[in-house]
Motif scaffolding. Sequence first.
Motif, PDB file in Angstrom:
ATOM      1  N   ARG A 214       0.726  -1.153   0.113  1.00  0.00           N
ATOM      2  CA  ARG A 214      -0.121   0.157  -0.042  1.00  0.00           C
ATOM      3  C   ARG A 214       0.868   0.970  -0.015  1.00  0.00           C
ATOM      4  O   ARG A 214       1.953   1.406   0.665  1.00  0.00           O
ATOM      5  N   LEU A 215       0.539   2.176  -0.667  1.00  0.00           N
ATOM      6  CA  LEU A 215       1.171   3.666  -0.801  1.00  0.00           C
ATOM      7  C   LEU A 215       0.376   4.477  -0.011  1.00  0.00           C
ATOM      8  O   LEU A 215      -0.426   5.087  -0.426  1.00  0.00           O
ATOM      9  N   ARG A 216       0.670   4.632   1.314  1.00  0.00           N
ATOM     10  CA  ARG A 216      -0.310   5.266   2.141  1.00  0.00           C
ATOM     11  C   ARG A 216       0.016   6.927   2.095  1.00  0.00           C
ATOM     12  O   ARG A 216      -1.102   7.648   2.319  1.00  0.00           O
ATOM     13  N   LYS A 217       1.088   7.378   1.592  1.00  0.00           N
ATOM     14  CA  LYS A 217       1.287   8.852   1.656  1.00  0.00           C
ATOM     15  C   LYS A 217       0.576   9.091   0.166  1.00  0.00           C
ATOM     16  O   LYS A 217       0.134  10.320   0.368  1.00  0.00           O
ATOM     17  N   ALA A 218       0.268   8.620  -0.811  1.00  0.00           N
ATOM     18  CA  ALA A 218      -0.430   8.804  -1.784  1.00  0.00           C
ATOM     19  C   ALA A 218      -1.976   8.651  -1.383  1.00  0.00           C
ATOM     20  O   ALA A 218      -2.694   9.591  -1.868  1.00  0.00           O
ATOM     21  N   GLU A 219      -2.368   7.898  -0.568  1.00  0.00           N
ATOM     22  CA  GLU A 219      -3.625   7.769  -0.038  1.00  0.00           C
ATOM     23  C   GLU A 219      -3.881   9.000   0.886  1.00  0.00           C
ATOM     24  O   GLU A 219      -4.947   9.573   0.695  1.00  0.00           O
ATOM     25  N   ALA A 220      -3.012   9.598   1.550  1.00  0.00           N
ATOM     26  CA  ALA A 220      -3.179  10.592   2.337  1.00  0.00           C
ATOM     27  C   ALA A 220      -3.529  11.888   1.568  1.00  0.00           C
ATOM     28  O   ALA A 220      -4.159  12.807   1.923  1.00  0.00           O
ATOM     29  N   VAL A 221      -2.907  11.949   0.430  1.00  0.00           N
ATOM     30  CA  VAL A 221      -2.908  13.238  -0.374  1.00  0.00           C
ATOM     31  C   VAL A 221      -4.487  13.195  -0.841  1.00  0.00           C
ATOM     32  O   VAL A 221      -5.018  14.020  -1.046  1.00  0.00           O
ATOM     33  N   LEU A 222      -4.813  12.076  -1.169  1.00  0.00           N
ATOM     34  CA  LEU A 222      -6.493  11.934  -1.940  1.00  0.00           C
ATOM     35  C   LEU A 222      -7.440  12.059  -1.018  1.00  0.00           C
ATOM     36  O   LEU A 222      -8.429  12.451  -1.395  1.00  0.00           O
ATOM     37  N   ALA A 223      -7.452  11.589   0.064  1.00  0.00           N
ATOM     38  CA  ALA A 223      -8.481  11.600   1.098  1.00  0.00           C
ATOM     39  C   ALA A 223      -8.991  13.072   1.424  1.00  0.00           C
ATOM     40  O   ALA A 223      -8.316  13.950   1.836  1.00  0.00           O
ATOM     41  N   GLY A 224     -10.230  13.238   0.882  1.00  0.00           N
ATOM     42  CA  GLY A 224     -11.032  14.390   1.128  1.00  0.00           C
ATOM     43  C   GLY A 224     -10.577  15.620   0.172  1.00  0.00           C
ATOM     44  O   GLY A 224     -11.305  16.424   0.169  1.00  0.00           O
ATOM     45  N   ALA A 225      -9.595  15.142  -0.803  1.00  0.00           N
ATOM     46  CA  ALA A 225      -9.292  16.077  -1.669  1.00  0.00           C
ATOM     47  C   ALA A 225     -10.234  16.135  -2.899  1.00  0.00           C
ATOM     48  O   ALA A 225     -10.618  15.056  -3.293  1.00  0.00           O
ATOM     49  N   PRO A 226     -10.348  17.215  -3.701  1.00  0.00           N
ATOM     50  CA  PRO A 226     -11.026  17.138  -4.886  1.00  0.00           C
ATOM     51  C   PRO A 226     -10.458  16.457  -5.889  1.00  0.00           C
ATOM     52  O   PRO A 226      -9.066  16.338  -6.105  1.00  0.00           O
ATOM     53  N   LEU A 227     -10.773  15.616  -6.843  1.00  0.00           N
ATOM     54  CA  LEU A 227     -10.108  14.627  -7.934  1.00  0.00           C
ATOM     55  C   LEU A 227     -10.384  15.384  -8.940  1.00  0.00           C
ATOM     56  O   LEU A 227     -10.879  15.434  -9.969  1.00  0.00           O
ATOM     57  N   ASN A 228      -9.077  16.095  -9.092  1.00  0.00           N
ATOM     58  CA  ASN A 228      -8.833  16.946 -10.282  1.00  0.00           C
ATOM     59  C   ASN A 228      -7.387  16.861 -10.657  1.00  0.00           C
ATOM     60  O   ASN A 228      -6.499  16.107 -10.195  1.00  0.00           O
ATOM     61  N   ARG A 229      -6.695  17.447 -11.713  1.00  0.00           N
ATOM     62  CA  ARG A 229      -5.403  17.302 -12.178  1.00  0.00           C
ATOM     63  C   ARG A 229      -4.370  17.476 -11.124  1.00  0.00           C
ATOM     64  O   ARG A 229      -3.522  17.018 -10.983  1.00  0.00           O
ATOM     65  N   ASP A 230      -4.827  18.581 -10.404  1.00  0.00           N
ATOM     66  CA  ASP A 230      -3.699  18.882  -9.058  1.00  0.00           C
ATOM     67  C   ASP A 230      -3.211  17.972  -8.143  1.00  0.00           C
ATOM     68  O   ASP A 230      -2.409  17.649  -7.842  1.00  0.00           O
ATOM     69  N   THR A 231      -4.495  17.590  -7.820  1.00  0.00           N
ATOM     70  CA  THR A 231      -4.554  16.303  -6.923  1.00  0.00           C
ATOM     71  C   THR A 231      -3.844  15.182  -7.086  1.00  0.00           C
ATOM     72  O   THR A 231      -3.081  14.440  -6.697  1.00  0.00           O
ATOM     73  N   ILE A 232      -4.419  14.488  -8.531  1.00  0.00           N
ATOM     74  CA  ILE A 232      -3.686  13.557  -9.261  1.00  0.00           C
ATOM     75  C   ILE A 232      -2.008  13.595  -9.492  1.00  0.00           C
ATOM     76  O   ILE A 232      -1.645  12.707  -9.005  1.00  0.00           O
ATOM     77  N   ALA A 233      -1.770  14.857  -9.592  1.00  0.00           N
ATOM     78  CA  ALA A 233      -0.392  15.055  -9.822  1.00  0.00           C
ATOM     79  C   ALA A 233       0.441  14.822  -8.633  1.00  0.00           C
ATOM     80  O   ALA A 233       1.703  14.278  -8.628  1.00  0.00           O
ATOM     81  N   GLU A 234      -0.198  15.506  -7.437  1.00  0.00           N
ATOM     82  CA  GLU A 234       0.420  15.440  -6.099  1.00  0.00           C
ATOM     83  C   GLU A 234       0.583  13.931  -5.614  1.00  0.00           C
ATOM     84  O   GLU A 234       1.474  13.562  -4.964  1.00  0.00           O
ATOM     85  N   ALA A 235      -0.596  13.403  -5.853  1.00  0.00           N
ATOM     86  CA  ALA A 235      -0.498  11.756  -5.408  1.00  0.00           C
ATOM     87  C   ALA A 235       0.434  11.112  -6.163  1.00  0.00           C
ATOM     88  O   ALA A 235       1.033  10.109  -5.419  1.00  0.00           O
TER      89      ALA A 235
END
Length: 272
Positions: free
Chosen positions: A215-236
Amino acid sequence: MIPPSFDYVRASSLGEALRILDREEGAVPLAGGQSLVPLLKLRAVSYRLLVDIGRLAELRYVRYGDEVAVGALARHYELEESPCPFLRQVASRIGDVQVRSLGTVGGSLAHADPFGDWPAAVLALDAVVKIVGPAGVRELGAVEFIRGPYSTALGRGELVAEVRFRCPPRGAYVKFSRRHNDFALAAAAVAAEVRDGHVVWARVAALGAGEAPRRLRKAEAVLAGAPLNRDTIAEAAEAARREAEPPGDFRASSEYRRALVGVAVKRALERL
């Protein structure tokens, strides 16, 4: 190559298989044989006794309801037309027609190949693995079950009986390999719930991000509660790339695999 010599017995029931595996030193179960037989032919492993469980109907089923229950002897191809879209994506990327026709879900999990498809999938699904053995039945989460490359929580005489999970509202599986449907150089399995454009929860698992599927927990933490947009995807995706600690081998360097993990997570999230 010719495998080392071994004895063979076909179990007529689950109980008989468990008794033989517990009693006989050097006994190993044989399900679809798509992982075990090649290793025997390469003489990478040697066992005294193969216990064939491949025809035990009590372990071959796929049941859909509030949860999906997949019996250990369900063949990969049986999930290629599953009503759960995530399962269809994973099953269709496994091997060739012969492998999908003979290989089993439970066998793949028990084998725990670090680049096998189902181990990453069950991590993203947060699945529960049902184990049967001489001491009875026990259940473990996928994270507890997969302990390392070719290493699981199975003890002597124990078998995977079932894997159980909820079909995710959204899911995607992206895999990079040298040849079509070959073993992965890297892959990402993502399961998530998205509501009003925001990620309610997400689980991200990867192959090629470590010595074993993880599991990639840091990527999951970026996604939790965030808008699913280009910026969030790039950060995750960048979080996944940084978190990955992949091995290097003759197929791909560590740095190349790390880059592939980031790209695989990015593309999987874009599919959501």
